[in-house]
Design a protein around this motif. Structure first.
Motif, PDB file in Angstrom:
ATOM      1  N   GLU A   5      38.884 -10.667   6.131  1.00  0.00           N
ATOM      2  CA  GLU A   5      38.176  -9.236   5.548  1.00  0.00           C
ATOM      3  C   GLU A   5      38.564  -8.871   4.151  1.00  0.00           C
ATOM      4  O   GLU A   5      37.683  -8.443   3.552  1.00  0.00           O
ATOM      5  CB  GLU A   5      38.631  -8.430   6.850  1.00  0.00           C
ATOM      6  N   GLU A   6      39.870  -9.097   3.761  1.00  0.00           N
ATOM      7  CA  GLU A   6      40.124  -8.489   2.563  1.00  0.00           C
ATOM      8  C   GLU A   6      39.584  -9.603   1.234  1.00  0.00           C
ATOM      9  O   GLU A   6      38.869  -8.948   0.511  1.00  0.00           O
ATOM     10  CB  GLU A   6      41.635  -8.502   2.378  1.00  0.00           C
ATOM     11  N   PHE A   9      35.889  -8.423   1.117  1.00  0.00           N
ATOM     12  CA  PHE A   9      35.852  -7.140   0.341  1.00  0.00           C
ATOM     13  C   PHE A   9      36.066  -7.537  -0.888  1.00  0.00           C
ATOM     14  O   PHE A   9      35.019  -6.827  -1.740  1.00  0.00           O
ATOM     15  CB  PHE A   9      36.784  -6.169   1.106  1.00  0.00           C
ATOM     16  N   GLN A  10      37.163  -8.244  -1.513  1.00  0.00           N
ATOM     17  CA  GLN A  10      37.046  -8.442  -2.870  1.00  0.00           C
ATOM     18  C   GLN A  10      36.002  -9.012  -3.523  1.00  0.00           C
ATOM     19  O   GLN A  10      35.587  -8.824  -4.474  1.00  0.00           O
ATOM     20  CB  GLN A  10      38.635  -9.081  -3.112  1.00  0.00           C
ATOM     21  N   GLU A  11      35.524  -9.955  -2.734  1.00  0.00           N
ATOM     22  CA  GLU A  11      34.182 -10.722  -3.424  1.00  0.00           C
ATOM     23  C   GLU A  11      32.982  -9.836  -3.362  1.00  0.00           C
ATOM     24  O   GLU A  11      32.337  -9.733  -4.444  1.00  0.00           O
ATOM     25  CB  GLU A  11      33.743 -11.683  -2.377  1.00  0.00           C
ATOM     26  N   PRO A  26      39.889  -2.038   3.143  1.00  0.00           N
ATOM     27  CA  PRO A  26      41.367  -2.030   3.207  1.00  0.00           C
ATOM     28  C   PRO A  26      42.121  -0.678   3.085  1.00  0.00           C
ATOM     29  O   PRO A  26      41.352   0.258   2.640  1.00  0.00           O
ATOM     30  CB  PRO A  26      41.743  -2.834   2.020  1.00  0.00           C
ATOM     31  N   GLU A  27      42.966  -0.510   4.045  1.00  0.00           N
ATOM     32  CA  GLU A  27      43.588   0.986   4.279  1.00  0.00           C
ATOM     33  C   GLU A  27      44.068   1.497   2.869  1.00  0.00           C
ATOM     34  O   GLU A  27      43.983   2.608   2.554  1.00  0.00           O
ATOM     35  CB  GLU A  27      44.769   0.769   5.216  1.00  0.00           C
ATOM     36  N   GLY A  28      44.347   0.373   2.066  1.00  0.00           N
ATOM     37  CA  GLY A  28      44.900   0.841   0.631  1.00  0.00           C
ATOM     38  C   GLY A  28      44.007   1.486  -0.363  1.00  0.00           C
ATOM     39  O   GLY A  28      44.056   2.271  -1.006  1.00  0.00           O
TER      40      GLY A  28
END
Ligand code: FAQ
Length: 311
Positions: A5-6, A9-11, A26-28
């Protein structure tokens, strides 16, 4: 390492897509945005205090109307920003509670006093000038609601900066005493304005991750340099001197060399020990407490209306 998932997301971030409230994040990323947008909202609200102090003492009716409009804009900016933060699942009451208990920051600059009318010029010119330098790139930040709020806010900030510079022009074209007041205001606001961009890059704990997520677009030092390069010719035009013996044009980098602010002072101010921290926070807590009767009245009215609807 990164979950699937991360990675996805980054993509999306790397492709330049905007992230919208109901989408996975992401939570962060969520936490960083709540911190930054919340701090930004608090800055707008606390930032009304140093100028609000001068509305009743503006030198002319026209100056008063302009300053009043500017301070009202700041209230509006605070409200858009709290709304943007609320889309991340935090309530405005919770953000305010964190401000009032000293657990959330607001910009260091608002912990310095505004001593006279020239300070209204310096705040508009330098503080709003620094604010715009930081906020223009944030129009392209990856979180949709924050980026859209920045578009409107930047338009209003440019008016704020112009009104401050206009005050400085007027004072610098006035009596020698007025010009001396303008110089004194520049002397006091220069280094605190440089501090608005945050610590130097080597001490900026959040920059690397925030830039990877495109929450931040530039580093603190990049924006500070741009601000100095924009502001030095404006000071020259006013016939004022930047209070920095090391200020020198650097042909090679195509920008000005300048002295760093006193970083120990900066860290003291953000730890709550600046000249006006207690006064500023005290004013916000008092406003909250004084509004209790109104919030209670609203709740009582809502409950009564709800009971009548059920009956
Ligand atoms: N003051 O790792 P970094 C306005 C904190 S404009 C206080 O570099 P980051 C308009 C930082 O939170 C002003 N604290 O942090 C107006 C972190 O502490 P934490 C508001 C500061 O977030 C004009 C720690 O230091 N604008 O109000 C400051 O990546 C006139 C480490 O720093 C914005 O908020 C500071 N100056 O970069 C209204 C813009 N600098 O949270 C009225 C959005 C750093 O871990 C009148 N914010 N800290 O405890 C940003 O762009 C960023 O948050 C930065 C800081 C660039 C401010």
């Amino acid at each position: 390492e990164m979950s699937p998932e991360e990675i996805a997301f980054q993509e999306r971030i790397d492709r330049g897509e905007k992230i919208e409230p109901k989408e996975w994040m992401p939570e962060g990323y969520r936490k960083t945005l709540v911190r930054q947008i919340g701090q930004h909202a608090h800055s707008e609200i606390v930032g009304q205090l140093p100028e609000g102090n001068w509305i009743t003492r503006a030198p002319t009716l026209e100056r008063k109307a302009i300053l009043l409009a500017k301070v009202q804009d700041e209230a509006g900016h605070g409200l858009y920003l709290y709304s943007a933060a609320e889309t991340l699942g935090v309530s405005r009451d919770e953000l305010l509670e964190r401000l009032h208990s000293g657990n959330m920051k607001y910009s260091s600059i608002f912990n310095y006093p505004t001593l006279n009318w020239a300070d209204m010029g310096a705040v508009g010119w330098l503080v709003d000038g620094a604010a715009i330098m930081n906020q223009v790139p944030l129009q392209r930040t990856s979180y949709g609601p924050y980026s859209r709020a920045m578009i409107r806010i930047c338009k209003e900030e440019s008016f704020h900066q112009r009104q401050g510079y206009d005050i400085m022009m007027k004072m610098c074209a006035g009596t020698p005493e007025q010009k001396a007041m303008a110089q004194d205001a520049l002397n006091r606001f220069w280094y605190p304005s440089l501090m608005m961009f945050g610590p130097s890059d080597k001490d900026s704990v959040h920059s690397a991750q925030s830039m990877a997520w495109k929450i931040k677009i530039n580093t603190n030092d990049e924006l500070r340099q741009k601000f100095v390069d924009q502001t030095v010719p404006q000071a020259q035009y006013l016939g004022l001197t930047i209070p920095d013996e090391n200020l020198a044009w650097n042909e090679e980098k195509g920008g000005w060399d300048f002295s760093e602010p006193d970083w120990s002072e900066f860290f003291e101010v953000i730890a709550g020990n600046g000249p006006c921290n207690a006064e500023r926070l005290g004013a916000r807590v008092k406003a909250w407490d004084d509004g209790a009767w109104f919030r209670e009245g609203l709740m009582a009215h809502a409950e009564k209306a709800e009971a009548a609807r059920r009956a």
